[in-house]
Design an enzyme around this catalytic site. Structure first.
Site, mmCIF file in Angstrom:
data_model
loop_
_atom_site.group_PDB
_atom_site.id
_atom_site.type_symbol
_atom_site.label_atom_id
_atom_site.label_comp_id
_atom_site.label_asym_id
_atom_site.label_seq_id
_atom_site.Cartn_x
_atom_site.Cartn_y
_atom_site.Cartn_z
ATOM 1 N N ASP A 1 61.329 36.573 -61.299
ATOM 2 C CA ASP A 1 62.266 35.534 -61.764
ATOM 3 C C ASP A 1 63.456 36.161 -62.492
ATOM 4 O O ASP A 1 64.470 35.494 -62.722
ATOM 5 C CB ASP A 1 61.541 34.586 -62.743
ATOM 6 C CG ASP A 1 61.291 33.217 -62.121
ATOM 7 O OD1 ASP A 1 61.941 32.889 -61.108
ATOM 8 O OD2 ASP A 1 60.462 32.467 -62.673
ATOM 9 N N LYS B 1 57.807 26.463 -53.456
ATOM 10 C CA LYS B 1 57.823 27.927 -53.509
ATOM 11 C C LYS B 1 56.670 28.501 -52.677
ATOM 12 O O LYS B 1 56.846 29.459 -51.918
ATOM 13 C CB LYS B 1 57.708 28.411 -54.967
ATOM 14 C CG LYS B 1 58.999 28.201 -55.753
ATOM 15 C CD LYS B 1 58.824 28.450 -57.245
ATOM 16 C CE LYS B 1 60.097 28.062 -58.001
ATOM 17 N NZ LYS B 1 59.953 28.113 -59.454
ATOM 18 N N GLN C 1 55.746 29.072 -64.097
ATOM 19 C CA GLN C 1 56.633 27.923 -63.897
ATOM 20 C C GLN C 1 57.008 27.313 -65.252
ATOM 21 O O GLN C 1 56.148 27.089 -66.104
ATOM 22 C CB GLN C 1 55.922 26.885 -63.005
ATOM 23 C CG GLN C 1 56.761 25.683 -62.657
ATOM 24 C CD GLN C 1 58.010 26.038 -61.829
ATOM 25 O OE1 GLN C 1 57.955 26.832 -60.895
ATOM 26 N NE2 GLN C 1 59.141 25.466 -62.189
#
Ligand code: NAD
Length: 287
Positions: free
Chosen positions: A121, A54, A98
């Site tokens: 997200d 990422k 994460q």
């Protein structure tokens, strides 16, 4: 029939180039550099790889990224304090925690703590609710990537039968809502579904996100269907495969995504998209 193979890598490359231009434009016209903060708790090897990928993608596209590493035994309050500080930081447009998180930390509480305006997200209840009403700000990256692939391949959605195999909060459920919003007739199957094949056979568009290698075999697929394989499974011999019997099903489908190289590259691309959109929204709102 032999399916056309949807090249997710090529679509991702094209979109990333478009986003890089928009990002460069924000810097030129507004002096704003889109920024994302990534929080990694503990040392899960798979998470390390995802985070590394990422951050590399952000760098390539011109997004500033900051990585916050916290030890596995971090108390929840410490993580929350970090999120609060990032929520208040105007240079940060996206916050990504994460997953998975260690057991002492409540996942729902963490997801609700991230400001909805920075929830790139798309896991905050506010954005999940937006999926239901059709006006979400940040769609979750994996189903959003599938939607963009279908759009790129000019697959008609309206009025088609869509079957989504898998009902997780991050892939299956949002995928179903997003395609329903585009006026598809949607059916969701999961591990308690009896006789999966009777449902998948109805699909004009079949999206599979179960995490079970070889789950979908040709007899379960309608001739000419579009088959999107979200699954990523590592076999004992080290090979990476999806949930669909690719060689068998490609002889029956009209289009199919490979694994790797299908949906995977689109997921991070949508994270870049959401971070860019967040920066654009902040500029419009004068934040
Ligand atoms: P999950 O384990 O949270 O959910 C799996 C879902 O599949 C559940 O709803 C379960 O009921 C259903 N399921 C399991 N076995 C089934 C069966 N035999 N028949 C029908 N349904 C079944 O998983 P997830 O996080 O949604 O991920 C699903 C897959 O997608 C995994 O392989 C994961 O690695 C992959 N994934 C890929 C990306 C990407 O970027 N390509 C992103 C996220 C997840």
């Amino acid at each position: 029939m032999t399916a056309r193979i949807i090249d997710g890598k090529a679509v991702a490359r094209k979109l990333r180039a478009e986003y890089a231009e928009r990002i460069a434009g924000l810097k030129t016209h507004y002096g704003v550099l889109p920024g994302i903060a990534v929080i990694l708790v503990g040392e899960n090897p798979a998470s390390e790889v995802y985070v590394r990928n990422k951050i590399a993608a952000c760098k390539d596209t011109g997004i500033h990224s900051e990585l916050y590493r916290l030890p596995a035994d971090t108390p929840e309050a410490t993580l929350m304090a970090r999120i609060d500080a990032l929520n208040a930081d105007p240079a940060v447009h996206g916050i990504l925690v994460q997953l998975p998180l260690p057991p002492q930390i409540s996942l729902p509480d963490v997801l609700e703590r991230i400001a909805p305006d920075k929830d790139v997200d798309g896991f905050h209840l506010y954005n999940v609710g937006g999926l239901v009403t059709g006006n979400t700000v940040f769609p979750p990256c994996t189903p959003f990537g599938v939607q963009k692939l279908l759009e790129h391949e000019k697959v008609e959605i309206e009025g088609r039968n869509v079957v989504v195999v898998g009902a997780s909060n991050i892939v299956g459920k949002p995928m179903a809502l997003m395609l329903m919003q585009q006026d598809a007739t949607v059916c969701i199957c999961h591990k308690k579904t009896r006789d999966l094949g009777q449902f998948t056979l109805l699909a004009d568009i079949l999206v599979v996100a179960a995490g079970v290698p070889g789950l979908i075999v040709p007899q379960m697929v309608k001739t000419g269907a579009v088959v999107i394989d979200v699954g990523i499974n590592r076999l004992p011999d080290g090979r990476l495969v999806g949930d669909v019997d690719f060689e068998g099903v490609r002889k029956k489908a009209s289009m199919i995504t490979p694994v790797p190289g299908g949906v995977g590259p689109m997921t991070i691309t949508m994270l870049l998209h959401n971070t860019l959109v967040s920066a654009e929204r902040a500029i419009s709102a004068g934040r």
